[in-house]
Design a protein around this motif. Sequence first.
Motif, mmCIF file in Angstrom:
data_model
loop_
_atom_site.group_PDB
_atom_site.id
_atom_site.type_symbol
_atom_site.label_atom_id
_atom_site.label_comp_id
_atom_site.label_asym_id
_atom_site.label_seq_id
_atom_site.Cartn_x
_atom_site.Cartn_y
_atom_site.Cartn_z
ATOM 1 N N GLY A 78 1.771 12.509 -19.142
ATOM 2 C CA GLY A 78 0.522 12.860 -19.800
ATOM 3 C C GLY A 78 -0.537 12.733 -18.724
ATOM 4 N N ALA A 79 -1.592 13.475 -18.835
ATOM 5 C CA ALA A 79 -2.608 13.457 -17.776
ATOM 6 C C ALA A 79 -3.121 12.042 -17.573
ATOM 7 C CB ALA A 79 -3.741 14.395 -18.142
ATOM 8 N N GLY A 80 -3.278 11.664 -16.333
ATOM 9 C CA GLY A 80 -3.770 10.334 -16.043
ATOM 10 C C GLY A 80 -4.407 10.261 -14.679
ATOM 11 N N ILE A 81 -5.014 9.121 -14.410
ATOM 12 C CA ILE A 81 -5.632 8.854 -13.121
ATOM 13 C C ILE A 81 -5.181 7.471 -12.680
ATOM 14 C CG2 ILE A 81 -7.796 8.542 -11.864
ATOM 15 C CD1 ILE A 81 -9.158 10.237 -14.018
ATOM 16 N N SER A 82 -4.715 7.375 -11.454
ATOM 17 C CA SER A 82 -4.360 6.072 -10.900
ATOM 18 C C SER A 82 -5.090 5.884 -9.578
ATOM 19 C CB SER A 82 -2.845 5.945 -10.710
ATOM 20 O OG SER A 82 -2.381 6.904 -9.793
ATOM 21 N N VAL A 83 -5.122 4.645 -9.135
ATOM 22 C CA VAL A 83 -5.756 4.300 -7.877
ATOM 23 C C VAL A 83 -4.701 3.660 -6.987
ATOM 24 C CG1 VAL A 83 -7.547 2.904 -6.756
ATOM 25 C CG2 VAL A 83 -7.985 3.930 -8.991
ATOM 26 N N HIS A 84 -4.648 4.112 -5.738
ATOM 27 C CA HIS A 84 -3.768 3.520 -4.740
ATOM 28 C C HIS A 84 -4.618 2.673 -3.805
ATOM 29 C CE1 HIS A 84 -0.470 6.835 -5.145
ATOM 30 N NE2 HIS A 84 -0.595 6.077 -6.210
ATOM 31 N N ILE A 85 -4.186 1.426 -3.605
ATOM 32 C CA ILE A 85 -4.920 0.504 -2.747
ATOM 33 C C ILE A 85 -3.956 -0.061 -1.709
ATOM 34 C CG2 ILE A 85 -6.211 -1.660 -2.648
ATOM 35 C CD1 ILE A 85 -7.178 -1.078 -5.472
ATOM 36 N N PRO A 86 -4.278 0.122 -0.421
ATOM 37 C CA PRO A 86 -3.409 -0.443 0.608
ATOM 38 C C PRO A 86 -3.462 -1.968 0.570
ATOM 39 C CG PRO A 86 -5.400 0.467 1.605
ATOM 40 C CD PRO A 86 -5.443 0.801 0.142
ATOM 41 N N VAL A 87 -2.318 -2.588 0.839
ATOM 42 C CA VAL A 87 -2.234 -4.047 0.847
ATOM 43 C C VAL A 87 -1.975 -4.490 2.284
ATOM 44 C CG1 VAL A 87 -1.006 -6.059 -0.050
ATOM 45 C CG2 VAL A 87 -1.312 -4.043 -1.510
ATOM 46 N N PHE A 88 -2.850 -5.374 2.785
ATOM 47 C CA PHE A 88 -2.726 -5.886 4.145
ATOM 48 C C PHE A 88 -2.529 -7.396 4.096
ATOM 49 C CE2 PHE A 88 -5.122 -1.983 4.606
ATOM 50 C CZ PHE A 88 -4.592 -1.420 5.756
ATOM 51 N N GLN A 89 -1.774 -7.893 5.054
ATOM 52 C CA GLN A 89 -1.608 -9.330 5.209
ATOM 53 C C GLN A 89 -1.736 -9.633 6.699
ATOM 54 O OE1 GLN A 89 2.249 -10.986 4.166
ATOM 55 N NE2 GLN A 89 1.231 -12.790 3.348
ATOM 56 N N ASN A 90 -2.663 -10.504 7.044
ATOM 57 C CA ASN A 90 -2.931 -10.842 8.443
ATOM 58 C C ASN A 90 -3.192 -9.591 9.279
ATOM 59 O OD1 ASN A 90 -2.495 -13.598 7.858
ATOM 60 N ND2 ASN A 90 -0.301 -13.331 8.167
ATOM 61 N N GLY A 91 -3.920 -8.642 8.719
ATOM 62 C CA GLY A 91 -4.278 -7.426 9.429
ATOM 63 C C GLY A 91 -3.184 -6.373 9.514
ATOM 64 N N GLU A 92 -2.026 -6.648 8.956
ATOM 65 C CA GLU A 92 -0.902 -5.713 9.002
ATOM 66 C C GLU A 92 -0.630 -5.147 7.612
ATOM 67 O OE1 GLU A 92 3.893 -5.863 9.855
ATOM 68 O OE2 GLU A 92 2.623 -7.383 10.777
ATOM 69 N N ARG A 93 -0.410 -3.838 7.553
ATOM 70 C CA ARG A 93 -0.104 -3.196 6.274
ATOM 71 C C ARG A 93 1.255 -3.699 5.784
ATOM 72 N NH1 ARG A 93 -2.215 1.399 4.586
ATOM 73 N NH2 ARG A 93 -2.773 1.916 6.712
#
Length: 141
Positions: A78-93
């Motif tokens: 069904g139509a939707g909207i999501s958000v992708h957020i990068p996750v970093f730890q100690n400056g590393e993805r």
Amino acid sequence: MNINDPKDYELILSHVPGAIVVNTAGTVTYLNEQCASYMGVDRESSLGKHILEVFPDSKMIQNMNINEPKIEFYYSFGAGISVHIPVFQNGERVGLLEFDVVQASAVLYELADGYASFLDRELKDLDGEITHQLNKNKYSL
């Protein structure tokens, strides 16, 4: 709440609509019950699988290298909207978090209608301000 306890973060994510986390290899490391139910998958058996096995239409792999949050539109369930957020730890993805802003087309249409009304009001206000400025300057030297 002790923010140093990982279980507290899990509690928070369990309340976020459609929350799913993958590592940089695309392996599902977190999937909340709401998301699993919405996608029609078993939460426990989905953990450790590649995102495309769990959610074939996901754009998480394509968006793995983003550096800022990115809005995605989807139409699988069904139509939707999501958000992708990068996750970093100690400056590393280390992965990518996805959560839903809108999960149903009815809500999407309601959101679009509300935004259209807002823009209409703003344009009318702007038109009135421009007209006022033009009339104000019409007779001045």
